[in-house]
Write a protein that holds these residues in place. Sequence first.
Motif, PDB file in Angstrom:
ATOM      1  N   UNK A 352       0.824  -1.212   0.000  1.00  0.00           N
ATOM      2  CA  UNK A 352       0.000   0.000   0.000  1.00  0.00           C
ATOM      3  C   UNK A 352       0.861   1.266   0.000  1.00  0.00           C
ATOM      4  N   UNK A 353       1.868   1.313   0.867  1.00  0.00           N
ATOM      5  CA  UNK A 353       2.655   2.528   1.056  1.00  0.00           C
ATOM      6  C   UNK A 353       3.940   2.569   0.254  1.00  0.00           C
ATOM      7  N   UNK A 354       4.503   1.408  -0.071  1.00  0.00           N
ATOM      8  CA  UNK A 354       5.799   1.367  -0.739  1.00  0.00           C
ATOM      9  C   UNK A 354       6.927   1.332   0.288  1.00  0.00           C
ATOM     10  N   UNK A 355       8.095   0.808  -0.089  1.00  0.00           N
ATOM     11  CA  UNK A 355       9.190   0.626   0.874  1.00  0.00           C
ATOM     12  C   UNK A 355       9.727   1.922   1.471  1.00  0.00           C
ATOM     13  N   UNK A 356       9.782   3.003   0.668  1.00  0.00           N
ATOM     14  CA  UNK A 356      10.330   4.267   1.175  1.00  0.00           C
ATOM     15  C   UNK A 356       9.425   4.862   2.245  1.00  0.00           C
TER      16      UNK A 356
END
Length: 489
Positions: A352-356
């Motif tokens: 949902x948010x992405x790794x960063x």
Amino acid sequence: MAQEHREPLLKKKYHKNCPGCKVDQMKELQPGVPFRKLVSIWIVVLCTALPISSLFPFLYFMIKDFNIAKREEDIGSYAGYVGSAFMLGRALTSVVWGIIADRYGRKPVIIIGTITVVIFNTLFGLSVNFWMAVITRFLLGSLNGLLGPIKAYAVEIFRDEHQALGLSTVSTSWGIGLIIGPALGGFLAQPAEKYPNIFSKDSLFGRFPYFLPCLVISLFALVVTVATFWLPETLHKHNDTDSSCDDSYDALEAASHESSTKEITEEDEGRESTNSKQSLLKNWPLMSSIIVYCVFSLHDMAYTEIFSLWAVSPRKYGGLSYSTENVGEVLAVSGFSLLVFQLSVFPSIERILGPVMVARIASVLSIPLLQSYSCIAMLSGLTLSLVLNCASIMKNVLSVSIITGLFILQNRAVDQHQRGAANGIAMTLMSLFKAAGPAGGGALFSWAEKRQDASFLPGTQMVFFVLNMVEAVGVLMTFKPFLAQRHQQ
């Protein structure tokens, strides 16, 4: 895009006696989720992660027994030197082991690494003085170079659709090992004092009070060593340029070599890495993610040592006066909670948010949590136990979320033929920072214990404030223009 990737695979030429080709053929014939391979990688990574931090709960008492510290406040400094020896050794040899793995195979490096745990972790438990402890930890780190190659192995052994699962298996097992290791150390150290009905003071475990946790981990490593002989090799060992792997040493040195036949590789190249001639050191998406990863690794290693030193140090110095068993209980609860989180919650959050964003949010939340530790020391009884367990669970979940997110970025920044060398660079830099973590953390803790009456951040308040400054630097580095991501086509 998928169709373009299939055509070269259909034309691929397999070599009868090449282990890498046999693995590629096996992957084509087995499309399902490879649970057996996942378990194999899990136990190998767990084997090498357990001894890294298993010493921290009892290190304070071990240094005290060596009688090398003139004052109790100096114990933290000597503990830092022992804790740093492992990472210093690994920093000096990680690139070499990465090159060996790309030249001669992943499997030999993995086997040597697990054998190293069996031998030198056992000897560490039998240490009779400070220098023996330092030397055995240094050799354990320098001769155990399997973490970089096992990451490359985790990518090569799985089909493309399961590679993300393989990489998350490595990071999850690593995180669990760094928590379960100290839990074992806490429960099993000084067994003659904790379990006098089972271990007498005149027995081997009475004379060497820190040998039992090391022995248990070494026996597990021995079983893993035997099991690794059945692991398939993934390195291609033939001269056909259509299917052989590029030399990671050449990648490191940015020497020129032909890449016109690498159809899939050229298809996936981003604008930062236009061909395989480019030096990994000039790959900014890779190097920026490694540098941020190193900053958080420095923080995590320092925190791991400081947490155990803080928990077992006397109340008069702002500690909790815990026993090694108490520390083990806290870390065991944290480890179980982390396992549940990583397997059930983290994959969905990352999608949902992405790794960063995951790394950024987790690091921001860690700052107020960590600063509250000095207030936790004012509690006692059941309240202390409940609050400390909750704080430890949250801190470890946030830390592993950060590391896993950055680990995903690193592997997305390079192509498969450069992954061995890239992991060698990452391990070298990370080990240097992690070597500084325990040494700096131990020295910081000793200094803080001597300033109990200071007007500004007395005692352990200064310790957690400095840790938060490192965390804050890491947070700032997750933003552009510093942290770059490779453009995926």
